[in-house]
Design an enzyme around this catalytic site. Structure first.
Site, short mmCIF file in Angstrom:
data_model
loop_
_atom_site.label_atom_id
_atom_site.label_comp_id
_atom_site.label_asym_id
_atom_site.label_seq_id
_atom_site.Cartn_x
_atom_site.Cartn_y
_atom_site.Cartn_z
N ASP A 138 0.96 -1.34 -0.01
CA ASP A 138 0.04 -0.07 0.15
C ASP A 138 0.76 1.41 0.06
O ASP A 138 0.22 2.34 0.20
CB ASP A 138 -0.90 -0.11 1.19
CG ASP A 138 -0.32 -0.29 2.56
OD1 ASP A 138 0.92 0.36 2.95
OD2 ASP A 138 -0.69 -0.89 3.55
N ARG A 161 0.69 6.93 -0.34
CA ARG A 161 0.02 5.91 0.58
C ARG A 161 -1.39 5.71 0.18
O ARG A 161 -2.11 6.82 -0.04
CB ARG A 161 0.11 6.22 2.35
CG ARG A 161 -0.82 5.42 3.06
CD ARG A 161 -0.10 4.27 3.11
NE ARG A 161 -0.62 3.34 4.30
CZ ARG A 161 -1.66 2.56 4.21
NH1 ARG A 161 -2.75 2.59 3.20
NH2 ARG A 161 -2.09 1.87 5.25
N ASP A 181 -5.41 -1.15 3.70
CA ASP A 181 -4.08 -1.46 4.54
C ASP A 181 -3.98 -2.97 4.24
O ASP A 181 -4.74 -3.92 4.46
CB ASP A 181 -4.50 -1.39 5.78
CG ASP A 181 -3.60 -1.89 6.80
OD1 ASP A 181 -2.40 -1.40 6.54
OD2 ASP A 181 -3.80 -2.50 8.09
N THR A 182 -2.59 -3.08 3.80
CA THR A 182 -2.09 -4.57 3.55
C THR A 182 -1.31 -5.10 4.73
O THR A 182 -0.81 -4.28 5.36
CB THR A 182 -1.17 -4.44 2.06
OG1 THR A 182 -0.32 -3.66 2.20
CG2 THR A 182 -2.22 -3.97 1.02
N GLU A 217 1.82 -6.22 6.91
CA GLU A 217 3.12 -5.75 6.84
C GLU A 217 4.14 -6.70 6.14
O GLU A 217 4.21 -7.82 6.35
CB GLU A 217 3.50 -5.53 8.30
CG GLU A 217 2.74 -4.37 8.86
CD GLU A 217 2.79 -3.08 8.29
OE1 GLU A 217 3.84 -2.85 7.54
OE2 GLU A 217 1.98 -2.03 8.73
N ARG A 227 3.43 11.81 3.25
CA ARG A 227 2.87 11.29 2.02
C ARG A 227 1.70 11.58 1.40
O ARG A 227 0.74 12.13 2.07
CB ARG A 227 2.95 9.75 2.44
CG ARG A 227 4.19 9.04 3.48
CD ARG A 227 3.63 7.67 3.75
NE ARG A 227 2.87 7.69 4.69
CZ ARG A 227 2.44 6.40 5.22
NH1 ARG A 227 3.19 5.35 5.04
NH2 ARG A 227 1.43 6.62 6.10
#
Length: 246
Positions: free
Chosen positions: A53, A67, A72-73, A75, A117
């Site tokens: 992501d 971002r 949300d992927t 980690e 970001r």
């Protein structure tokens, strides 16, 4: 009688003219709407995928970190977390789809997060990458902060279908939690896809900016915190990394 026919003709002419003008106005409204929509897209090029992501892009001659909004992927490169199930898959999918590719970014209301970001919806070949991650079960809907909520309802619908099909992250029971995101107690081995165990090569950027990759035979492998994970040494080399000295 002649006057009556003239009046009738005038009324019909007015009605026809009005319809034509209404249709023309409607067409102009659609054209203007499309123009506004297209104006929200900014051309860019992906220079490096950090993880599923987060990417580095070149836009207007400047490198930016972006971002992806509302997703949300798991980690893969977090300094304080282990590699999570389906994290390598999400990262690899992003690399295959985006590395070196021309893309378009779409901003919402707030342009940046607290880390500086750019917050974006990323489009490639007419498809939104944020949605593709959700469709494949490689991300969850997350970090929903007003006013950046443009597509949140649509994203939840896509996520619901992935859940029903038990795709990706949804194939592991109790892996995705509402309050904490991904359950860190679940081992990477728990992934039904066996988590692509070949993606074990760690890419690290030194304090001097040098890109170095470490295989599991490297003496510094366990202590290395990766910026990127690679499946093969060829892939790491292609990304500009050199092998660690032994």
């Amino acid at each position: 009688m002649k006057v009556k026919w003239m009046l009738l003709a005038l009324v019909l002419f007015s009605l026809l003219t009005g319809c034509a003008l209404s249709e023309e106005t409607a067409n102009k409204d659609v054209t203007n709407e499309n123009a506004v929509s297209e104006s929200n897209f900014i051309d860019a090029e992906v220079t490096r995928v950090v993880d599923g992501d987060t990417m580095k892009i070149l836009v207007d001659g400047k490198e930016e970190t972006v971002r992806l909004l509302l997703v949300d992927t798991p980690e893969t490169v977090h300094p304080n977390k282990e590699v999570q199930p389906f994290g390598p898959e999400a990262s690899q999918f992003a690399k295959e789809m985006l590395n070196g590719k021309k893309v378009q970014i779409e901003l919402d209301v707030s342009e940046r997060d607290k880390y500086g970001r750019l917050l974006v919806y990323l489009h490639i070949d007419g498809k939104m990458f944020n949605k593709l991650l959700l469709e494949k079960g490689l991300a969850r809907v997350a970090y929903i902060y007003a006013p950046n909520t443009k597509y949140v309802d649509e994203f939840y619908e896509i996520q619901k279908r992935a859940q029903q099909n038990e795709q990706g992250i949804w194939s592991i029971e109790n892996y995705v939690t509402e309050d904490k995101g991904y359950n860190e107690q679940i081992s990477e081995k728990a992934s039904s896809a066996n988590e692509n165990q070949s993606c074990t090569i760690k890419g690290n950027i030194s304090s001097t900016g040098e890109k170095i990759y470490h295989t599991d035979s490297s003496p510094w492998y366990e202590k290395t915190k990766p910026e990127e994970m690679f499946c093969t040494e060829k892939e790491a080399t292609a990304a500009g990394y050199r092998p660690a000295k032994r």
